[in-house]
Motif scaffolding. Sequence first.
Motif, mmCIF file in Angstrom:
data_model
loop_
_atom_site.group_PDB
_atom_site.id
_atom_site.type_symbol
_atom_site.label_atom_id
_atom_site.label_comp_id
_atom_site.label_asym_id
_atom_site.label_seq_id
_atom_site.Cartn_x
_atom_site.Cartn_y
_atom_site.Cartn_z
ATOM 1 N N ALA A 41 0.854 -1.197 0.000
ATOM 2 C CA ALA A 41 0.000 0.000 0.000
ATOM 3 C C ALA A 41 0.879 1.232 0.000
ATOM 4 N N PRO A 42 0.494 2.246 -0.764
ATOM 5 C CA PRO A 42 1.367 3.417 -0.884
ATOM 6 C C PRO A 42 1.452 4.264 0.380
ATOM 7 N N PHE A 43 0.431 4.223 1.231
ATOM 8 C CA PHE A 43 0.420 5.003 2.481
ATOM 9 C C PHE A 43 -0.199 4.126 3.574
ATOM 10 N N GLN A 44 0.093 4.522 4.826
ATOM 11 C CA GLN A 44 -0.443 3.758 5.973
ATOM 12 C C GLN A 44 -1.698 4.400 6.554
ATOM 13 N N HIS A 45 -1.752 5.744 6.506
ATOM 14 C CA HIS A 45 -2.808 6.448 7.244
ATOM 15 C C HIS A 45 -3.175 7.726 6.487
ATOM 16 N N VAL A 46 -4.431 7.811 6.058
ATOM 17 C CA VAL A 46 -4.865 9.019 5.357
ATOM 18 C C VAL A 46 -5.767 9.859 6.267
ATOM 19 N N ALA A 47 -5.487 11.158 6.325
ATOM 20 C CA ALA A 47 -6.372 12.093 7.022
ATOM 21 C C ALA A 47 -7.156 12.857 5.958
ATOM 22 N N ILE A 48 -8.474 12.826 6.074
ATOM 23 C CA ILE A 48 -9.335 13.469 5.076
ATOM 24 C C ILE A 48 -10.001 14.680 5.727
ATOM 25 N N ILE A 49 -9.746 15.854 5.187
ATOM 26 C CA ILE A 49 -10.341 17.077 5.757
ATOM 27 C C ILE A 49 -11.449 17.534 4.821
ATOM 28 N N GLY A 50 -12.688 17.524 5.318
ATOM 29 C CA GLY A 50 -13.861 17.800 4.480
ATOM 30 C C GLY A 50 -14.492 16.474 4.110
ATOM 31 N N LEU A 51 -15.665 16.183 4.711
ATOM 32 C CA LEU A 51 -16.256 14.846 4.528
ATOM 33 C C LEU A 51 -17.549 14.909 3.713
ATOM 34 N N GLY A 52 -17.532 15.725 2.660
ATOM 35 C CA GLY A 52 -18.689 15.816 1.771
ATOM 36 C C GLY A 52 -18.642 14.734 0.705
ATOM 37 N N LEU A 53 -19.160 15.057 -0.474
ATOM 38 C CA LEU A 53 -19.229 14.063 -1.562
ATOM 39 C C LEU A 53 -17.872 13.413 -1.839
ATOM 40 N N ILE A 54 -16.844 14.243 -2.067
ATOM 41 C CA ILE A 54 -15.551 13.680 -2.484
ATOM 42 C C ILE A 54 -14.815 13.064 -1.287
ATOM 43 N N GLY A 55 -14.758 13.782 -0.148
ATOM 44 C CA GLY A 55 -14.060 13.248 1.025
ATOM 45 C C GLY A 55 -14.669 11.939 1.498
ATOM 46 N N SER A 56 -15.997 11.876 1.547
ATOM 47 C CA SER A 56 -16.640 10.639 2.027
ATOM 48 C C SER A 56 -16.486 9.516 1.011
ATOM 49 N N SER A 57 -16.398 9.866 -0.274
ATOM 50 C CA SER A 57 -16.169 8.821 -1.294
ATOM 51 C C SER A 57 -14.757 8.249 -1.151
ATOM 52 N N ILE A 58 -13.777 9.129 -0.861
ATOM 53 C CA ILE A 58 -12.412 8.630 -0.642
ATOM 54 C C ILE A 58 -12.400 7.693 0.567
ATOM 55 N N ALA A 59 -13.060 8.132 1.654
ATOM 56 C CA ALA A 59 -13.086 7.302 2.870
ATOM 57 C C ALA A 59 -13.707 5.933 2.568
ATOM 58 N N ARG A 60 -14.805 5.931 1.854
ATOM 59 C CA ARG A 60 -15.481 4.660 1.526
ATOM 60 C C ARG A 60 -14.599 3.795 0.617
#
Length: 304
Positions: free
Chosen positions: A4-23
């Motif tokens: 995996a390229p990263f271990q831990h992602v922090a997502i700031i802004g949990l709207g359409l795009i942020g929540s899609s990244i999280a999912r």
Amino acid sequence: MSGAPFQHVAIIGLGLIGSSIARAVREYIPDMRTSGFDASEETRAKAKALKLCDHIGSNPADGLDQADLVILCVPVGAMEQVLADIAPHLATDAVISDVGSCKSSVIAAMRAKVPGHIFIPAHPVAGTEKSGPDAGFSSLFQGRWCIVTPDANTDSAAVERLSRFWQVLGADVETMDAAHHDMVLAVTSHLPHLIAYTIVGTASDLEDVTQSEVIKYSAGGFRDFTRIAASDPIMWRDVFLSNKEAVLEMLQRFSEDLSALQRAIRWEKGDELEELFTRTRAIRREIIEEGQDDAAPDFGRSHE
Ligand code: NAP
């Protein structure tokens, strides 16, 4: 976690795009840790209820020191403030990125606020007219382009890692100069939105056609503009203000072409109209052939 390229992602802004990244991270990189923050308390509560991230912080600094990838998913006009808020809390070797729809203004903000960090601007060219954490879905980036706009001095290994991240989420990655990105997106995305906002606004201001007639007979082309014109007002306000030069340039070209069409109609130059409409139909065919849209009637729109 292997590969995996990263271990831990922090997502700031949990709207359409942020929540899609999280999912998408949860689905395609299940071992990766996720933390999230949103300025809105209501959105944070929804994100918790939806279990979007392993941890939802109550301030943007929460858990940031653990993250080796930080992605800003806020409206373009909010990026600079968010960068100023998080700058003192970032891990020194973290990669900072964003998903903003225009790149030059975000790069200027990154240079000003996090000059000592690796920052790699990116723009997943994927979205819908909806917003908020409920609107996201994990397959949003599948088969879509993600445009990465590093400059000549950006660490190429970090660009490679970020590109790999987006590829694992399903995107095809293209690298581009930021100014060129802003010009391309001005014509493919920003101008069409401006036109849709204008047409829907014009129709709703007419005196001789009632609002109920506009709605009742909307299937005649108007309806497809209303879908675009329903896009998030804050996001699009920021896009036009941030990509002002490129949008004004494209608007000038568009106005000239519109005047030419006006003249062709006035002087009944049917061959000119037919020639243009034949060329535009071919563009639509190419978009479908490249898998960037559905060939089904009604754009494959579901009718449930
Ligand atoms: P969205 O659904 O409205 O989500 C943005 C979220 O950021 C909202 O929850 C908003 O909270 C939050 N926010 C605003 N200011 C903040 C701050 N200072 N700190 C923390 N959170 C903050 O918008 P989106 O569609 O996901 O767009 C996010 C970014 O992606 C934008 O830069 C946009 O240009 C880009 N983008 C969008 C699309 C698209 O089609 N939608 C496609 C590609 C890229 P509030 O609701 O309380 O303001």
